[in-house]
Design a protein around this motif. Sequence first.
Motif, short mmCIF file in Angstrom:
data_model
loop_
_atom_site.label_atom_id
_atom_site.label_comp_id
_atom_site.label_asym_id
_atom_site.label_seq_id
_atom_site.Cartn_x
_atom_site.Cartn_y
_atom_site.Cartn_z
N TYR A 279 56.53 44.31 90.34
CA TYR A 279 55.58 43.05 90.70
C TYR A 279 56.51 41.43 91.26
O TYR A 279 56.07 40.69 91.63
N ARG A 280 57.57 41.60 91.84
CA ARG A 280 58.70 40.82 92.25
C ARG A 280 58.08 40.60 93.82
O ARG A 280 58.89 40.30 94.58
N TYR A 281 57.41 40.48 93.93
CA TYR A 281 56.22 40.44 96.12
C TYR A 281 55.69 39.09 95.13
O TYR A 281 54.81 38.48 94.38
N CYS A 282 55.60 38.84 96.95
CA CYS A 282 54.25 36.86 96.94
C CYS A 282 52.89 38.17 97.21
O CYS A 282 52.45 38.86 98.80
N TRP A 283 51.92 38.18 96.73
CA TRP A 283 49.98 38.38 97.19
C TRP A 283 49.52 37.66 97.35
O TRP A 283 49.25 35.92 96.88
N LEU A 284 48.72 37.97 98.44
CA LEU A 284 48.30 36.82 99.41
C LEU A 284 47.07 36.39 98.41
O LEU A 284 46.35 35.00 98.05
N ARG A 285 46.54 37.73 97.25
CA ARG A 285 45.67 37.20 96.50
C ARG A 285 45.69 35.64 95.43
O ARG A 285 44.45 35.25 95.04
N ASP A 286 47.01 35.37 95.07
CA ASP A 286 47.29 34.36 94.51
C ASP A 286 47.11 33.11 95.25
O ASP A 286 46.95 32.22 94.07
N ALA A 287 46.78 33.56 97.15
CA ALA A 287 46.74 31.96 97.37
C ALA A 287 45.95 30.98 97.19
O ALA A 287 47.06 29.99 96.93
N THR A 288 45.16 31.36 96.69
CA THR A 288 43.62 29.97 95.55
C THR A 288 44.47 29.13 94.87
O THR A 288 44.56 28.10 94.70
N LEU A 289 44.68 30.55 93.56
CA LEU A 289 45.09 30.00 92.90
C LEU A 289 46.67 28.85 92.62
O LEU A 289 46.50 27.56 91.80
#
Length: 625
Positions: A279-289
């Motif tokens: 999980y040491r990466y950046c998810w676009l899914r987290d963008a809004t939150l």
Amino acid sequence: MSNDHHSGKPGRIGDYALLSDLRTAALVGTDGSVDWLCLPRFDSPSCFSRLLGDERDGHWQLAPAGPVREVRRRYRDNSLVVETDFHTDDGVLRLVDSMPPHEKNQFDQPCLVRMLECVSGSVQVRMRWIVRFAYGDSVPWVRHVRQTSPEHDEYILAIAGPHTAVLRGDLLPQRVAHERAHELVFALEAGQRRSWVMQWSQDHEEVPPPMDPVQETRDSEDFWQEWTGKINYTGPHAGAVYRSLATLKALTYAPTGGMVAAPTTSLPETAGGSRNWDYRYCWLRDATLVLLALDNFGCSDEAAAWRRWLVRAVAGDPADAQIMYGVDGQRHLLEWEVDWLSGYHGAQPVRVGNGAYRQLQLDVYGEVMDALHLARERGVRENADTWALQRGMIKHLEKIWQQPDKGLWEVRGPDRHFTHSRVMVWVAFDRAVRAAEEDGLPGQVQRWRELRDAVHAEVLEHGWNEELGAFTQYYGGTTLDAATLLMPSVGFLPGSDERVRSTIRAVERELRRGVLVDRYSTDEEASSVDGLAGREGSFLACSFWLVDALALSGRRQEAEEMFDELVQLSNDVGLFAEEYDGRTGLFAGNFPQAFSHLALVNSAAVLYGGHTRGEMSRRNGGGSR
């Protein structure tokens, strides 16, 4: 809280506290052992890997040599400086740990500062320092260096290929015969203090200069005090909100503004299982939150930095957009297995990289469009390039929106028409329409309107199951999914809609376990969706989604009561993992988990408002928070 202070195995997931310098992070346990540290970045190979094996895989422990009766610890105020008090029969020993953040200069080299102080009595201390680079696979050449000119300097130098670690301190450990380890046992009397600094260098011929551990600790505390001073929140559970925001900041890679989902890899979602992901990466899914969590509570600089990272990461051909990227926007996150590590309490495999970056997950288009729409509403000006990027994404989505995908949960089973994915496709087209209608941006607004309405009608027809009285996980299925709780949050249907209320009741009936909510049904059909059998814990983010859905559907008192209970599930220093097992009271999954902390902060905003309290909803244009 007590622990086995000389076990070769790592502690429970909830036994750890987080340290961060805004480039990488360390986990330190209640036994005084740093069991996880990647240098120099979040996604670099680890040099302390006991978390995924045993002490031979690298760790740094400072603790009483004898039995410990009790351990108490805390973050100093709202900082990321951790104090751990060991209570023994002979006295009290205090360990103070920090990683000085260097936000401005991306070339600053990471370091870990550790200080011991005897608060009372006289305590025998043991220090164990075992460095293993390359996820425990590389035993360094270690030597003791004494320099007399141009000034006196003494340190331990550990070198292996491109990796160099330097350890300085008031007392230096000695090599343990036949162990490839360094150890030191000494006594501390009341009022005495000893300090150590471990630094990293990419060049063994350029050893970092000595640092003042007392000053560095003070600077770390000052940095975090100043940063948390910007937070604007006066509602209930302020401590939990502050700690969650500080954790999100700590998981941010300062040079780019990207936020990792967690600083760890392969902490299992099921005990001894194989759901072990990096999980040491950046998810676009987290963008809004991310934008909501940061901007709602006054962290506008961080919100703007995340937007810049987001725009840069997805720049290029929209057809090449991925669901996740490296902290610097890296695209290729090739997944491989570290077969020499035994895994967290035997959970294998240990994975590095994440093959899901290649998956089609249509919901991320909605998340990106929603996040950038939010940024516009919060005063971040659009320019021709960023709007062209969004138009390109929408144009590509027009071609692929009818395809099945892997969905929010990144299943490694068959592609399906997941209801949440379809809802987020609607969000993408809706935000494009609103960009044109509300912000005057150019585009094929009539076409987008038609697609938005078509997707909306499709979801209502195929995502709804009349017999269950609920929206299901995927079209034609009979399993429930907590992601359907997000429908009112994104404005797809109002919380007052009877279909939303009925879905909430169904989720409570099938997925709720006390205060916790499972992410989807765990019967045989759901297992075939996931492709991986096994009872997992409840996803904490899903539990907070139910809080939001209850509040938005008019059940505010229940929402507040649930929020009160969920906040209490954190560990002793306010951190959350990905999952919580209500049967055992233990965390599961990677730790600490940004998604859980984001969901907590967002629920606080829904219930009690940040500085946006009383403003119109950013998503559906009406109603107050």
